[in-house]
Every structure is written in C-alpha cells, then in structure tokens.
Scaffold this motif. Structure first.
Motif, PDB file in Angstrom:
ATOM      1  N   GLY A   3       0.827  -1.193   0.000  1.00  0.00           N
ATOM      2  CA  GLY A   3       0.000   0.000   0.000  1.00  0.00           C
ATOM      3  C   GLY A   3       0.865   1.247   0.000  1.00  0.00           C
ATOM      4  O   GLY A   3       1.815   1.354   0.781  1.00  0.00           O
ATOM      5  N   ILE A   4       0.558   2.184  -0.894  1.00  0.00           N
ATOM      6  CA  ILE A   4       1.241   3.476  -0.930  1.00  0.00           C
ATOM      7  C   ILE A   4       0.247   4.524  -0.451  1.00  0.00           C
ATOM      8  O   ILE A   4      -0.825   4.691  -1.036  1.00  0.00           O
ATOM      9  CB  ILE A   4       1.727   3.826  -2.350  1.00  0.00           C
ATOM     10  CG1 ILE A   4       2.654   2.739  -2.893  1.00  0.00           C
ATOM     11  CG2 ILE A   4       2.419   5.187  -2.355  1.00  0.00           C
ATOM     12  CD1 ILE A   4       3.046   2.948  -4.354  1.00  0.00           C
ATOM     13  N   GLY A   5       0.600   5.212   0.612  1.00  0.00           N
ATOM     14  CA  GLY A   5      -0.264   6.249   1.156  1.00  0.00           C
ATOM     15  C   GLY A   5       0.333   7.619   0.899  1.00  0.00           C
ATOM     16  O   GLY A   5       1.489   7.869   1.240  1.00  0.00           O
ATOM     17  N   VAL A   6      -0.450   8.494   0.290  1.00  0.00           N
ATOM     18  CA  VAL A   6      -0.006   9.849  -0.031  1.00  0.00           C
ATOM     19  C   VAL A   6      -0.879  10.833   0.738  1.00  0.00           C
ATOM     20  O   VAL A   6      -2.099  10.854   0.574  1.00  0.00           O
ATOM     21  CB  VAL A   6      -0.108  10.130  -1.544  1.00  0.00           C
ATOM     22  CG1 VAL A   6       0.400  11.539  -1.858  1.00  0.00           C
ATOM     23  CG2 VAL A   6       0.642   9.090  -2.350  1.00  0.00           C
ATOM     24  N   ASP A   7      -0.241  11.623   1.585  1.00  0.00           N
ATOM     25  CA  ASP A   7      -0.959  12.626   2.382  1.00  0.00           C
ATOM     26  C   ASP A   7      -0.566  14.006   1.854  1.00  0.00           C
ATOM     27  O   ASP A   7       0.525  14.502   2.115  1.00  0.00           O
ATOM     28  CB  ASP A   7      -0.583  12.475   3.857  1.00  0.00           C
ATOM     29  CG  ASP A   7      -1.352  13.436   4.756  1.00  0.00           C
ATOM     30  OD1 ASP A   7      -2.379  13.976   4.312  1.00  0.00           O
ATOM     31  OD2 ASP A   7      -0.920  13.641   5.904  1.00  0.00           O
ATOM     32  N   ILE A   8      -1.468  14.624   1.085  1.00  0.00           N
ATOM     33  CA  ILE A   8      -1.190  15.920   0.470  1.00  0.00           C
ATOM     34  C   ILE A   8      -1.508  17.031   1.461  1.00  0.00           C
ATOM     35  O   ILE A   8      -2.645  17.148   1.932  1.00  0.00           O
ATOM     36  CB  ILE A   8      -2.021  16.125  -0.807  1.00  0.00           C
ATOM     37  CG1 ILE A   8      -1.674  15.057  -1.847  1.00  0.00           C
ATOM     38  CG2 ILE A   8      -1.788  17.519  -1.384  1.00  0.00           C
ATOM     39  CD1 ILE A   8      -2.535  15.115  -3.102  1.00  0.00           C
ATOM     40  N   GLY A   9      -0.523  17.839   1.769  1.00  0.00           N
ATOM     41  CA  GLY A   9      -0.721  18.977   2.660  1.00  0.00           C
ATOM     42  C   GLY A   9      -0.365  20.268   1.964  1.00  0.00           C
ATOM     43  O   GLY A   9       0.298  20.282   0.922  1.00  0.00           O
ATOM     44  N   GLY A  10      -0.792  21.371   2.535  1.00  0.00           N
ATOM     45  CA  GLY A  10      -0.506  22.669   1.949  1.00  0.00           C
ATOM     46  C   GLY A  10       0.964  23.009   1.943  1.00  0.00           C
ATOM     47  O   GLY A  10       1.438  23.774   1.103  1.00  0.00           O
ATOM     48  N   THR A  11       1.737  22.425   2.876  1.00  0.00           N
ATOM     49  CA  THR A  11       3.171  22.707   2.981  1.00  0.00           C
ATOM     50  C   THR A  11       4.022  21.509   2.569  1.00  0.00           C
ATOM     51  O   THR A  11       5.040  21.670   1.888  1.00  0.00           O
ATOM     52  CB  THR A  11       3.526  23.109   4.426  1.00  0.00           C
ATOM     53  OG1 THR A  11       2.677  24.186   4.836  1.00  0.00           O
ATOM     54  CG2 THR A  11       4.971  23.563   4.519  1.00  0.00           C
ATOM     55  N   PHE A  12       3.603  20.318   2.990  1.00  0.00           N
ATOM     56  CA  PHE A  12       4.379  19.117   2.682  1.00  0.00           C
ATOM     57  C   PHE A  12       3.468  18.002   2.170  1.00  0.00           C
ATOM     58  O   PHE A  12       2.276  17.966   2.465  1.00  0.00           O
ATOM     59  CB  PHE A  12       5.115  18.607   3.927  1.00  0.00           C
ATOM     60  CG  PHE A  12       6.196  19.524   4.423  1.00  0.00           C
ATOM     61  CD1 PHE A  12       7.435  19.567   3.787  1.00  0.00           C
ATOM     62  CD2 PHE A  12       5.977  20.353   5.510  1.00  0.00           C
ATOM     63  CE1 PHE A  12       8.434  20.413   4.241  1.00  0.00           C
ATOM     64  CE2 PHE A  12       6.967  21.201   5.972  1.00  0.00           C
ATOM     65  CZ  PHE A  12       8.206  21.232   5.330  1.00  0.00           C
ATOM     66  N   VAL A  13       4.084  17.081   1.422  1.00  0.00           N
ATOM     67  CA  VAL A  13       3.439  15.829   1.028  1.00  0.00           C
ATOM     68  C   VAL A  13       4.191  14.704   1.714  1.00  0.00           C
ATOM     69  O   VAL A  13       5.422  14.627   1.633  1.00  0.00           O
ATOM     70  CB  VAL A  13       3.484  15.622  -0.496  1.00  0.00           C
ATOM     71  CG1 VAL A  13       2.862  14.272  -0.869  1.00  0.00           C
ATOM     72  CG2 VAL A  13       2.757  16.747  -1.213  1.00  0.00           C
TER      73      VAL A  13
END
Length: 321
Positions: A3-13
């Motif tokens: 599983g690849i989890g991508v957490d997109i944030g306004g400052t960091f991914v």
C-alpha cells in the motif's frame, strides 16, 4: 500486498509504503511544490508510485491519497480546497490523472477521513464502535468511524467539523473557506495565530509578546514554550483554544453520540495546555449522557494521515479485489 499512502498537505506531502501487516518499508516527506503547477505536482507523485511498482513488481500495489478539502470519494475528485495554493484546480480529477500516469486507480478521500482510518487501525486496534478523529493543523478536519466502518457520507464530506459554526456567521472571524464563525477560524493554526497577535497587543510586556517579536517565523509551538514558562497570556490563548474546541466537540457528540474522540495533527501536541478547559466545556453540558463514557485521546503519531491512506488502500484492495 503493498500500500502506498499519499498525504497531500498545503506545505508538505508525506508518502508511506507499507504491507498488509503494517510494516513500513519507505517514508518520504517532500515540500508541496507550487512552482510548476498542478500537472507537474501530480507527475511527481506518479513517478514515485511507478518507482515503487518496479521495486515490488512481484506484488499487487494499491494507492490511497488523502487530499485536504471537499473530496468526491466515489470519483476521486478534489472539488474544493481553501488551503492548497494551486490555481484552477476546482474539480481536480486526481484519481483519473494518477491512473493515466501509473495504471493504478487510487482511493482518494479527504485527508482527515484517511487519518481517521489510520488511527482506528493502528492506534485503537479497532477498539471503539463510533469514533471521531479531529485533525488540528492549518485546517481543522474530521474523519468518522461509524459501526466500525469508515463513514464518508452521501457525498464524501462527512466529518467536516472544522466548518461547523460556533460563532456569529455575520460578524465572526473569517475562515479560509470564505465563511465566518467556523470552528477552524478559532482553533486552526491561522485562528490561533490571530488570537496570539490580539494577546500580544493586549499584553505587550508578556513573555509571549517578547518571543513573538524575537522569532521571525511564527510557529504554534512558540505559544506552548511561553506557556511552559508560566506566561499568563500564552496560557489564556490555550485556555480559549480548549474552550472553542470543546464547543465544537460537544455539538458533534450531541448529534452523533460517538464513544471515542481522538485529537491528531500538530496543534494536538499542546493538549496538556488546552485539554483542561476543553474537558470543562464537556462537563458543563446540560445533557450528560453522550459524555459520561466518552474516551478523549490524543494521537501520538504525526504521520497518521499518510499511514492511514496506505492502510485504507490495502483494505479497499482486499475487500474489493
């Protein structure tokens, strides 16, 4: 299964690579790059996914993407987001673009929703029937477990506690979403910073004021450092934060009668300073039934969004092979 989890944030991914047993093989943190536009941004994420596919060519790979804002979880579209600085990305078809670039159709959901799944799976070990997870950062998000299943509602927007109203919708502070009086406008980092600046104006000789003046880049942990030194102004900022958050949580509990609330995200690290006033709000509710057995927990994992995205991707792949 990978599983690849991508957490997109306004400052960091943040990106996590895991297997179905919860073992983490890779974790990356990269700055959210706005300089070359949204197409290049998603290409970077796709390149990483393709690299992992090659590395684990003998295994099935599933992808989960947590996006901040209003997400159509059925179609994988980010409909609206106030905190990402890309232009012209309303109704952004993230799932379709990632599939075109990688061959994998990702599970796309609100970032707080996937953080809730991560908390439920990894930190609570599926203990609790109805759980609310609140992510406290630049924005204030929420994710829900209802009857032991991730609940996203009819349109994928369930759990948006940050945009429930706790103040006058005409004269309350402006939220990033464009409305006034939202909980996020009080307890998100932007709202806390606004209240810090008001406190500095009221108490210019305070330790908080001196620290704000001395440090060029304002960070929320500065308020905790001032509170630790006994600064009354800093303590009041956190006391008020607990009060406002308590109002929001009380409203949610009265509506949905959850058995567990987990606070996650950067602001939750200051819980020792705001938790007493938050609990007082809950204790002062006239109808006490939803609060008598309520468990109030602070998450210790700052990466739970990315981990939750990876774990949910695996869960979806196993349930819907």
């Amino acid at each position: 299964m990978i599983g690849i989890g991508v957490d997109i944030g306004g400052t960091f991914v943040k990106v996590f690579v895991m297997n179905e047993h919860g073992e983490i093989f890779r974790q990356e943190k990269m700055e959210t790059d706005y300089s070359k536009g949204p197409k290049f941004f998603l290409q970077q994420i796709a390149d990483y996914i393709n690299k992992i596919q090659k590395e684990f060519a003998d295994q099935r790979v599933a992808v989960g993407i947590g996006a901040p804002g209003d997400v159509d979880n059925q179609k994988g579209i980010l409909r609206y987001n106030p905190n990402l600085k890309f232009k012209d990305v309303s109704d952004w078809p993230i799932a379709r673009i990632i599939k075109d670039l990688t061959g994998i159709t990702p599970s796309v959901a609100n970032d707080a929703t996937l953080a809730a799944w991560g908390v439920y799976e990894k930190e609570l070990n599926r203990q609790g029937t109805n759980v609310l997870v609140v992510t406290l950062g630049t924005g204030v998000g929420g994710g829900m477990i209802v009857n032991r299943e991730l609940f996203q509602g009819s349109n994928g927007t369930a759990g948006e506690i940050g945009h429930t109203k706790i103040a006058d919708v005409h004269n309350g502070p402006l939220c990033g979403c464009g409305a006034r009086g939202c909980l996020e406008a009080f307890v998100g980092t932007i709202g806390i910073k606004r209240r810090v600046m008001e406190a500095v104006m009221d108490a210019p000789e305070s330790e908080l004021a001196k620290m704000v003046e001395a440090e060029k880049d304002f960070k929320i942990e500065l308020v905790s450092r001032a509170a630790k030194k006994g600064c009354p102004a800093a303590k009041k900022v956190w006391e008020d934060t607990g009060f406002y958050l308590g109002i929001g949580l009380a409203n949610f509990c009265l509506m949905l009668d959850v058995d567990t609330i987990v606070l996650a995200g950067g602001v939750s690290g200051a819980s020792e300073y705001f938790m007493p006033s938050l609990k007082r709000v809950l204790e002062q509710q006239q109808i006490q039934t939803p609060f008598k057995k309520l468990k109030l927990i602070t998450s210790s994992n700052p990466n739970i969004g990315g981990i939750g995205a990876a774990m949910y991707a695996i869960h979806q792949a196993l349930v819907h092979p």
